[in-house]
Design an enzyme around this catalytic site. Structure first.
Site, short mmCIF file in Angstrom:
data_model
loop_
_atom_site.label_atom_id
_atom_site.label_comp_id
_atom_site.label_asym_id
_atom_site.label_seq_id
_atom_site.Cartn_x
_atom_site.Cartn_y
_atom_site.Cartn_z
N CYS A 2 0.85 -1.19 0.00
CA CYS A 2 0.00 0.00 0.00
C CYS A 2 0.89 1.24 0.00
O CYS A 2 2.07 1.17 0.31
CB CYS A 2 -0.87 0.01 1.25
SG CYS A 2 -1.91 -1.44 1.39
N ARG A 27 2.08 2.64 -8.18
CA ARG A 27 2.06 1.31 -7.57
C ARG A 27 0.72 0.62 -7.76
O ARG A 27 0.62 -0.60 -7.58
CB ARG A 27 2.30 1.43 -6.06
CG ARG A 27 3.60 2.08 -5.69
CD ARG A 27 3.51 2.66 -4.28
NE ARG A 27 3.21 1.62 -3.32
CZ ARG A 27 4.09 1.10 -2.51
NH1 ARG A 27 5.33 1.51 -2.54
NH2 ARG A 27 3.77 0.17 -1.65
N TRP A 74 -4.01 -1.32 -1.29
CA TRP A 74 -3.99 -2.47 -2.19
C TRP A 74 -4.56 -3.59 -1.34
O TRP A 74 -3.91 -4.11 -0.44
CB TRP A 74 -2.54 -2.74 -2.62
CG TRP A 74 -2.36 -4.01 -3.36
CD1 TRP A 74 -1.98 -5.21 -2.84
CD2 TRP A 74 -2.48 -4.22 -4.77
NE1 TRP A 74 -1.90 -6.15 -3.83
CE2 TRP A 74 -2.20 -5.58 -5.01
CE3 TRP A 74 -2.82 -3.40 -5.84
CZ2 TRP A 74 -2.24 -6.12 -6.29
CZ3 TRP A 74 -2.87 -3.95 -7.10
CH2 TRP A 74 -2.57 -5.30 -7.32
N ASN A 100 0.40 -0.84 6.12
CA ASN A 100 0.79 -1.60 4.94
C ASN A 100 1.28 -2.95 5.45
O ASN A 100 2.14 -2.99 6.34
CB ASN A 100 1.93 -0.85 4.22
CG ASN A 100 2.46 -1.63 3.04
OD1 ASN A 100 1.85 -2.59 2.58
ND2 ASN A 100 3.62 -1.21 2.55
N GLY A 101 0.74 -4.05 4.94
CA GLY A 101 1.20 -5.37 5.39
C GLY A 101 0.02 -6.24 5.80
O GLY A 101 -1.13 -5.95 5.47
N GLU A 480 8.36 -21.06 -18.56
CA GLU A 480 8.20 -19.69 -18.08
C GLU A 480 9.46 -18.86 -18.38
O GLU A 480 9.37 -17.69 -18.78
CB GLU A 480 7.90 -19.72 -16.57
CG GLU A 480 7.86 -18.38 -15.87
CD GLU A 480 6.87 -17.39 -16.48
OE1 GLU A 480 6.05 -17.76 -17.33
OE2 GLU A 480 6.99 -16.19 -16.13
N LYS A 484 9.68 -15.39 -20.71
CA LYS A 484 10.29 -14.13 -20.28
C LYS A 484 11.25 -13.62 -21.35
O LYS A 484 11.26 -12.44 -21.67
CB LYS A 484 11.06 -14.29 -18.96
CG LYS A 484 10.27 -14.48 -17.72
CD LYS A 484 9.45 -13.29 -17.28
CE LYS A 484 8.07 -13.21 -17.86
NZ LYS A 484 7.03 -14.04 -17.53
N GLU A 487 9.46 -12.44 -24.55
CA GLU A 487 8.62 -11.28 -24.27
C GLU A 487 9.42 -9.98 -24.22
O GLU A 487 8.99 -8.97 -24.77
CB GLU A 487 8.00 -11.55 -22.90
CG GLU A 487 6.66 -11.05 -22.69
CD GLU A 487 6.14 -11.46 -21.30
OE1 GLU A 487 6.83 -12.14 -20.50
OE2 GLU A 487 5.01 -11.09 -21.01
N HIS A 503 13.81 -35.79 -30.34
CA HIS A 503 12.68 -36.09 -31.22
C HIS A 503 12.42 -34.96 -32.22
O HIS A 503 11.36 -34.93 -32.83
CB HIS A 503 11.43 -36.40 -30.40
CG HIS A 503 11.59 -37.60 -29.53
ND1 HIS A 503 11.64 -38.88 -30.04
CD2 HIS A 503 11.77 -37.72 -28.19
CE1 HIS A 503 11.82 -39.74 -29.04
NE2 HIS A 503 11.91 -39.05 -27.91
N LYS A 603 -0.29 -5.32 -20.20
CA LYS A 603 -0.23 -5.97 -18.88
C LYS A 603 -1.47 -6.83 -18.65
O LYS A 603 -1.39 -7.94 -18.16
CB LYS A 603 -0.10 -4.91 -17.78
CG LYS A 603 -0.01 -5.47 -16.37
CD LYS A 603 1.29 -6.23 -16.18
CE LYS A 603 1.40 -6.91 -14.84
NZ LYS A 603 2.38 -8.03 -14.90
O1 M6R Z 1 -3.34 -11.18 -15.52
P1 M6R Z 1 -3.16 -12.62 -15.96
O2 M6R Z 1 -2.29 -13.40 -15.06
O3 M6R Z 1 -4.47 -13.31 -16.20
O4 M6R Z 1 -2.41 -12.51 -17.35
C1 M6R Z 1 -2.11 -13.64 -18.09
C2 M6R Z 1 -1.11 -13.36 -19.17
O5 M6R Z 1 -1.59 -12.37 -20.04
C3 M6R Z 1 0.22 -12.90 -18.57
O6 M6R Z 1 0.75 -13.84 -17.70
C4 M6R Z 1 1.26 -12.64 -19.69
O7 M6R Z 1 1.59 -13.85 -20.29
C5 M6R Z 1 2.49 -11.95 -19.11
N1 M6R Z 1 2.85 -10.85 -19.92
C6 M6R Z 1 3.67 -12.85 -18.98
O8 M6R Z 1 4.79 -12.20 -18.52
#
Ligand code: M6R
Length: 608
Positions: A2, A27, A74, A100-101, A480, A484, A487, A503, A603
């Site tokens: 927060c 934030r 938050w 906050n916490g 994952e 990253k 992306e 394969h 996002k």
């Molecule tokens: O908000 P969400 O977790 O539902 O979003 C899902 C994906 O859009 C999200 O994880 C996206 O793949 C990210 N940009 C990955 O870093």
């Protein structure tokens, strides 16, 4: 997580703290409020929603005072409503508290207070803390002393800021784990959760360390230990500009969020591990966990990868069959759903359109739903039958990092909860809880690999393709790690279980190719070694991310990154995500990429 602001001095304190809150807006928050002391009376204004809501209240009442505190929330305990917004007051409405916490023992404290006639107006843990402080604030005890005594009764992570109608011109703060910074102005003093809020007023700041209490007045800021011993503050001058300050001195939000992960582990576990067992509130009653015959985990992107880790843990530990679906595929895939199944929706934002559409389908088919969500009060959190919050705090970088860690941890907590309910003899809950308690430290050790990772990034910054490989849980983390890299660094990747290499994907290996192997699982290391050799034989460079205890073969690799050893395999694998996030970050940075807002991505993806 927060935003916190406080000011005492000659200016209009209400204007100052509102301005400070605006400087913390980056934030993210879901409600805001402030308290000021004027002519011996406390006044409180608060409103759910954006800061403009609080701004309208201020515009109507035009308050003026020389002591004020403010908070942007938050949500963790209780949805984002006017009543749950901070500040909160004690039973006598003599003090106002922002926080906050998370107070882990708030339920036991609350039931004790209720049994003694206290009444509560919100669902928050903060209001309970306000009542605890209020109880200590009597018989001529000073506010700073009351806060000190009260803090000894609270368990959890917190930063408090408190004002009293009886002590105008004084702000008292206390800290354990959540950040709090004081600012030394010219004839004015202030406090905030983050440096950017202070910069327009002063650059001379000091950090309130854990287990300290501070008394902030117009001409002095005094620090005390929890035993009441005075401590000399150590002020320093901030030379960051305002933009750098928002990022805590880091160059980008992404790297800041990667570094927040040890703290996120604490936040995520707060109040959920007790002694040697797991305690999850607000879930289905026990008979439901006996009834469930199958779980479907539904998510997108990073959250989908967390779901794969979930499947791995659920099936191994609970012998419960799990399918993991991309939300977009689930929605149109005519899924076969058992009426006794549970659908788990994993989402950072709680607003992803594909996941919401899949959720509607489950609801139409009357399937039980559970959200694993970061943003409190978001659509998925509201629409699921039950929700477990990941408590990772606002994630600003488009590339998800700390949310992933928290999602996997929450799924592990859920596995342990079900194992307790179903009394599964094969699941060693106390040992896993022990590993969870040490996991923040493991993540810290993973962060120590940053100089090595940076050197690796320098070597491979011109890579045309990077492989991410592993077996078992490491194979899921590899997915994952690859996401990253694509992306944010726009480098094509090839990711698959290491055994699949031969394969097909092996055809892509040639000199100059970097192959990163997650290698934390002792049971598959021999097989993994063969896969590494296959890459090396074709001129590829192998980096192994393994544990401290892993066998000597690791030294045959080109580079070895060692994370902390951990008996719980899912946690050992999870701790490797940190160097892999760091690798993506440093490669992207060296290639001059737009890290926090990568091209073509958003996002929160609110279109199907
Ligand atoms: O908000 P969400 O977790 O539902 O979003 C899902 C994906 O859009 C999200 O994880 C996206 O793949 C990210 N940009 C990955 O870093």
């Amino acid at each position: 997580m927060c935003g916190i602001a406080g000011y005492v001095g000659p200016r209009n304190a209400v204007d100052v703290v509102f301005d400070q809150l605006k400087r913390l807006e980056y934030r993210g928050y879901d409600s805001a409020g402030l308290a000021y002391v004027d002519e011996g009376r406390l006044h409180v204004l608060k409103k759910a929603g954006k800061l403009t809501g609080l701004g309208s209240l201020l515009a109507e009442s035009k308050p003026s005072a020389h002591t004020a505190i403010a908070h942007s929330r938050w949500a963790t305990h209780g949805g984002p409503t006017d009543l749950n917004a901070h500040p909160h007051h004690d039973q006598d409405a003599q003090i106002s508290v922002i926080h906050n916490g998370i107070i882990e023992n708030y339920l036991e404290l609350k039931s004790d207070l209720v049994s003694r006639g206290h009444t509560f107006h919100s669902e928050t843990d903060t209001e309970v803390a306000a009542h605890v402080i209020g109880e200590e604030y009597r018989d001529g005890v000073e506010l700073v002393e009351a806060v000190r005594r009260a803090v000894a009764k609270l368990r959890g992570a917190f930063a408090f800021v408190v004002v009293s109608s009886a002590e105008p011109g004084t702000i008292v703060c206390a800290r354990n784990a959540s950040p709090l910074i004081v600012g030394f102005g010219e004839g004015e003093s202030m406090v905030a959760s983050d440096i950017p809020a202070l910069l327009p007023y002063t650059r001379r700041v000091a950090i309130l360390e854990n287990d300290m209490v501070a008394k902030v007045t117009v001409d002095a800021i005094k620090f005390y230990s929890l035993e009441g011993k005075p401590i000399e503050p150590k002020p320093f001058d901030v030379d960051w500009d305002a933009v750098a300050a928002e990022k805590g001195g880091f160059e980008h939000f992404m790297i800041k969020e990667v570094h927040e992960q040890p703290e996120v582990v604490h936040q995520c576990l707060a109040g959920r591990v007790e002694g040697d067992h797991v305690k999850l509130d607000g879930l289905f009653s026990d008979h439901v966990w006996h009834e469930i015959d199958r779980i479907n985990i539904i998510a997108c992107g990073t959250a989908y990868h967390a779901g794969l880790m979930g499947k791995w843990m659920f099936e191994r530990m609970l012998q419960l069959p799990v399918d993991v679906f991309y939300s977009s595929e689930f929605r149109y895939g005519e899924p076969l759903l058992s009426p006794r199944s549970l659908a788990i929706f994993v989402s950072q934002s709680g607003e992803t359109a594909d996941s919401l559409a899949a959720l509607r389908l489950c609801k139409a088919r009357r399937i039980r739903t559970l959200g694993v969500v970061n943003v409190v009060g978001s659509s998925i959190a509201r629409d699921c039958d039950r929700v477990l919050y990941t408590q990772a705090g606002p994630e600003i970088s488009v590339a998800s990092t700390k949310a992933y860690t928290a999602q996997v941890l929450v799924l592990l907590l859920l596995v342990l909860h079900i194992a307790q309910v179903r009394e599964m003899p094969g699941v060693r809950v106390p040992e896993i809880v022990q590993d969870l308690r040490g996991f923040a430290e493991s993540m810290r050790q993973s962060l120590d690999l940053e100089p090595q990772v940076k050197a690796l990034a320098e070597r491979f910054k011109d890579s045309k393709m990077v492989f991410f490989l592993g077996r078992n849980a490491d194979a899921h983390v590899a997915l994952e790690a690859a996401l990253k890299l694509k992306e944010i660094a726009y480098i094509p990747t090839q990711e698959c279980p290491a055994g699949e290499l031969k394969h097909g994907p092996l055809a892509l290996v040639e000199p100059g190719v970097l192959a990163v192997f997650g290698a934390t699982d002792p049971d598959t290391q021999d097989k993994l070694l063969s896969n590494m050799k296959e890459v090396q034989a074709r001129g590829g460079t192998v980096v192994a991310v393994t544990t401290n205890e892993a066998s000597a073969w690791a030294d045959e690799m080109d580079t070895v990154l060692r994370v902390a050893s951990c008996e719980t395999k899912a946690l050992a694998a999870l701790s490797t995500i940190v160097p892999l996030q760091l690798l993506a970050y440093h490669l992207a940075n060296l290639r001059g990429c737009e890290i926090d807002q990568p091209r073509n991505l958003a996002k929160s993806v609110t279109v199907e």
